[in-house]
Motif scaffolding. Structure first.
Motif, short mmCIF file in Angstrom:
data_model
loop_
_atom_site.label_atom_id
_atom_site.label_comp_id
_atom_site.label_asym_id
_atom_site.label_seq_id
_atom_site.Cartn_x
_atom_site.Cartn_y
_atom_site.Cartn_z
N TRP A 1 32.49 38.96 33.85
CA TRP A 1 31.51 39.87 34.46
C TRP A 1 32.05 40.53 35.74
O TRP A 1 31.28 40.93 36.61
N ALA A 2 33.35 40.64 35.88
CA ALA A 2 33.93 41.13 37.14
C ALA A 2 35.19 41.92 36.84
O ALA A 2 35.55 42.18 35.69
N PHE A 3 35.89 42.29 37.90
CA PHE A 3 37.12 43.07 37.79
C PHE A 3 38.27 42.29 38.42
O PHE A 3 38.07 41.40 39.26
N VAL A 4 39.46 42.63 37.99
CA VAL A 4 40.64 41.98 38.55
C VAL A 4 40.79 42.39 40.01
O VAL A 4 40.78 43.58 40.34
N GLY A 5 40.88 41.39 40.88
CA GLY A 5 40.99 41.65 42.32
C GLY A 5 39.71 41.37 43.09
O GLY A 5 39.68 41.58 44.30
N ILE A 6 38.65 40.88 42.40
CA ILE A 6 37.39 40.63 43.10
C ILE A 6 37.57 39.53 44.15
O ILE A 6 36.99 39.59 45.23
N ARG A 7 38.37 38.50 43.84
CA ARG A 7 38.75 37.50 44.83
C ARG A 7 40.05 36.83 44.39
O ARG A 7 40.03 35.85 43.64
N PRO A 8 41.18 37.36 44.84
CA PRO A 8 42.47 36.79 44.45
C PRO A 8 42.57 35.31 44.81
O PRO A 8 42.10 34.87 45.85
N GLY A 9 43.18 34.57 43.89
CA GLY A 9 43.35 33.14 44.11
C GLY A 9 42.25 32.31 43.48
O GLY A 9 42.45 31.12 43.18
N TRP A 10 41.07 32.89 43.29
CA TRP A 10 39.94 32.17 42.69
C TRP A 10 39.52 32.77 41.34
O TRP A 10 38.98 32.07 40.49
N GLU A 11 39.73 34.04 41.18
CA GLU A 11 39.18 34.73 40.02
C GLU A 11 39.89 34.34 38.73
O GLU A 11 41.01 33.81 38.73
N TYR A 12 39.20 34.60 37.63
CA TYR A 12 39.80 34.53 36.30
C TYR A 12 39.39 35.79 35.55
O TYR A 12 38.42 36.47 35.92
N SER A 13 40.11 36.12 34.52
CA SER A 13 39.79 37.29 33.72
C SER A 13 39.75 36.88 32.26
O SER A 13 40.70 36.28 31.73
N ALA A 14 38.63 37.17 31.58
CA ALA A 14 38.48 36.77 30.18
C ALA A 14 37.63 37.79 29.43
O ALA A 14 36.73 38.42 30.01
N PHE A 15 37.93 37.93 28.16
CA PHE A 15 37.20 38.85 27.29
C PHE A 15 37.00 38.16 25.95
O PHE A 15 37.92 37.54 25.42
#
Length: 709
Positions: free
Chosen positions: A320-334
């Motif tokens: 539900w977010a974009f790459v770079g919303i919080r570096p170090g904590w975020e993940y990206s999945a589809f």
């Protein structure tokens, strides 16, 4: 006193006993109504039962929603209609709400696991269970059966059934066209035409196109259409009257749905941050051939052979977010689910006529049903740079025999006995070389005693049993090797569920149509209750779902529907439902003890108060308030929705064959949750758990122009 014999046989909980005075009052109202001055009366026939009978003479709680009822709330989709009905709820989790709950029972989503619905959907006799109803434009009527209907519909109707009928062909020309424009860049064009081709052949054709930007703003992509609606629905019927004894009907459907799906917000509002908005696409085609033959001595022969093919593509931005919303904590999945479904059904039955009665007082029905369904799934999930694919295939075959008798014990008393024996077999396989076969025989039925107090008033007692098949937890099996999810190995399959319903009801109407009332008190016992469970070890973004059996459950309450003509220019419509539901002994994989808690999507109170005010021959004002109490979103966590009250307004102006309507749905712009989860998904707060909700539509307003010929 009317409840005393019934209560001795089946003890009623305190909640229902408090409602006994309402039922007694309904009996008195029905008896009084029967003495009214005789004039014409509205007669709504139920088309989904074995025989076309008035809703006032069939045992069971059935709501019949006509095209005029749908117009009252300016309904454009099934979601808008269901809010009118007592003890009915729905869940979205996609671009549309296609998962229905009746009396607190019904599914809320379908991801990997193939789920047999507790509440099925038929459109013109074709099984759309799991796909939902795409359009209600120019429908003849919608019937909602509450409670088990196994005798008539089998495993798809453990809790109830939705039966939608499109316009029947007419040998006299009948047509309508409407155009709607509304806020959120929305528009709709729909039309219906029925006419004769020859003295023996007639047709009806309905088409509907709906487009909308949706009600979400994606601030990262600077777009307002990532949750858009783009749907085309076409339904047609061709009737051939070969003779007075034989007629044929060919039915054809086509649906093209290309909707967006971007509904959940990290900020828990209508603003999203997704960099990969999803889609909710459906392409389906269906054909059915029906025959009605009245040339057999003693019985009418009716059968329908149908075929349906559907391909769906359901995908969404899992983070539900974009790459770079919080570096170090975020993940990206589809996540993406591509399904194909191919099915056929044959329903064949004999229905007795006057010459075929047994002992001159017993009507009967005898039939058999067979179906085959093949479902293929391709799931693709990307997490970071890791890509995971999971494919499975399920072949399901059903065969059933069923029958029903209706015996007149006296001029006023009728005994109805029905039953169905069904056998199903599942053959499951997936790309993990796992093969599972399941075979089960199930049975359902009903027993009702109907007392026709007068021509206009009926009292009934009903005992019915429903069932639904078990299945395989494909998601649990596919993810059992992940860290923290090893417990899923114990959830490979889930068992069938059964439900027993005891019901007492009163139906009455004034001869002049000034009053119509229906009241039902029910108590349902669920055994091997199927519930949706989630394993989410750290309440973070990694979780897996599965279906579990929770032992027993209870659902009981009361529902009522009334129409009262208070004045020749004003009609009042009142419906209300009181529901109490309880989970049996059930502890989730996360250790939460849910024993005795309310079941998911089972609001304790639902109601509608609506009025039609005829201001003049040309001008009509229609208004309604639809409300429901808060409810739990899941049986696996304790997140709840808030209560809601929706106000709908419509002003109609009639000018000969034209009608112009100015309308508003949810006029007070109240937020209401239609799907909810509880977990952590926001890297900005280090994945602290929250209740995330998908919201129903906000304030809508528009204008509709209709022409009838």
């Amino acid at each position: 006193m009317l409840l005393t014999p019934f209560a001795r046989v089946i003890p009623l909980p305190e909640t229902i006993m408090r409602c006994r005075y309402s039922v007694v009052a309904a009996c008195l109202i029905a008896s009084f109504a029967a003495t009214a001055e005789q004039e014409s009366i509205e007669r709504l026939e139920v088309q989904g039962d074995f025989r076309r009978l008035s809703v006032q003479t069939i045992a069971g709680s059935i709501a019949v929603v006509s095209e005029q009822d749908m117009q009252r709330s300016s309904a454009q989709h099934l979601d808008d209609v269901l809010s009118q009905l007592a003890n009915i709820n729905f869940a979205a989790g996609a671009s549309r709400g296609r998962f229905v709950q009746v009396r607190g029972i019904g599914e809320r989503s379908e991801f990997i696991d193939v789920i047999n619905p507790s509440v099925g959907v038929l459109i013109d006799g074709i099984d759309y269970s799991g796909l939902g109803i795409s359009s209600i434009a120019h429908a003849e009527q919608l019937e909602v059966f509450r409670g088990p209907e196994a005798t008539r519909f089998g495993t798809n109707a453990m809790a109830g059934m939705l039966n939608l009928s499109s316009k029947q062909p007419d040998f006299r020309r009948d047509g309508a066209f409407s155009a709607t424009v509304a806020n959120y860049n929305s528009w709709q064009l729909s039309g219906m035409l029925s006419d004769a081709i020859s003295d023996q052949v007639a047709f009806s054709l309905t088409a509907d196109k709906q487009v909308s930007d949706g009600f979400i703003e994606n601030t990262y992509l600077h777009r307002k259409d990532t949750n858009d609606i783009d749907e085309l629905t076409i339904r047609g019927r061709l009737l051939y009257r070969h003779s007075d004894q034989l007629q044929w009907q060919l039915i054809a459907h086509a649906i093209e749905q290309n909707n967006g799906y971007d509904a959940f917000s990290l900020d828990r509002n209508r603003t999203t941050l997704s960099d990969e908005p999803g889609k909710d696409k459906l392409s389906s085609q269906a054909l059915a051939l029906r025959s009605d033959y009245h040339g057999i001595v003693g019985a009418d022969l009716m059968w329908q052979l149908s075929w349906l093919s559907a391909d769906s593509d359901y995908r969404f931005d899992e983070d539900w977010a974009f790459v770079g919303i919080r570096p170090g904590w975020e993940y990206s999945a589809f996540d993406r689910y591509q399904r194909s479904r191919e099915q056929w059904t044959l329903d064949y039955r004999l229905v007795s006529d006057d010459q075929g009665r047994i002992a001159d007082n017993t009507d009967w029905v005898l039939g058999f049903y067979v179906s085959g369904r093949e479902l293929d799934l391709q799931r693709t999930r990307r997490s970071g740079t890791r890509l995971r694919a999971f494919d499975n295939n399920l072949q399901r075959d059903n065969a059933a025999v069923y029958g029903e008798t209706s015996t007149a014990l006296s001029e006023q008393t009728t005994l109805v006995i029905g039953g169905r024996l069904e056998r199903y077999k599942d053959d499951y396989r997936d790309n993990g070389n796992l093969t599972i076969q399941q075979r089960h025989s199930m049975w359902g039925g009903k027993l009702s005693l109907n007392f026709q107090a007068s021509e206009q008033a009926m009292i009934y007692t009903l005992l019915s049993r429903g069932y639904k098949v078990g299945g395989v937890n494909g998601e649990a099996l596919s993810r059992a090797g992940d860290d923290g999810l090893e417990a899923l190995l114990q959830q490979a399959t889930f068992e069938p569920e059964t439900l027993v319903n005891a019901e007492f009801g009163v139906k009455g109407a004034a001869i002049d149509g000034s009053l119509v009332t229906r009241v039902a008190v029910f108590h349902m016992w669920r055994d091997d209750m199927q519930v949706k469970g989630w394993l989410n070890p750290e309440l973070g973004p990694e979780f897996a779902g599965f279906i579990d059996n929770a032992g027993r459950g209870r659902n009981y309450g009361i529902e009522m529907e009334n129409r009262l003509v208070l004045h020749p220019s004003f009609t009042l419509h009142v419906s209300a439902g009181l529901l109490k539901s309880k989970l049996g002994p059930y502890v989730t994989q996360a250790g939460l003890d849910m024993t005795g808690r309310d079941q998911a999507h089972a609001p304790r109170f639902t109601y509608q108060l609506a009025g039609d005010w005829f201001l003049s021959e040309q001008l009509t004002l229609q208004a309604s308030v639809q409300g429901k109490s808060g409810f739990y979103y899941s049986d696996g966590h304790n997140a709840r929705s808030a209560s809601s009250e929706l106000v709908n307004l419509r002003l109609n102006y009639q000018l000969e064959q034209w009608q112009f309507a100015f309308w508003s749905r949810n006029a007070l712009n109240q937020d209401r949750g239609v799907r909810g989860f509880y977990f952590g998904n926001d890297p900005r707060d280090e994945y602290a758990p929250h209740t995330y909700e998908q919201w129903g539509e906000p304030r809508r307003f528009g204008v509709t122009a209709s022409y009838q010929f």
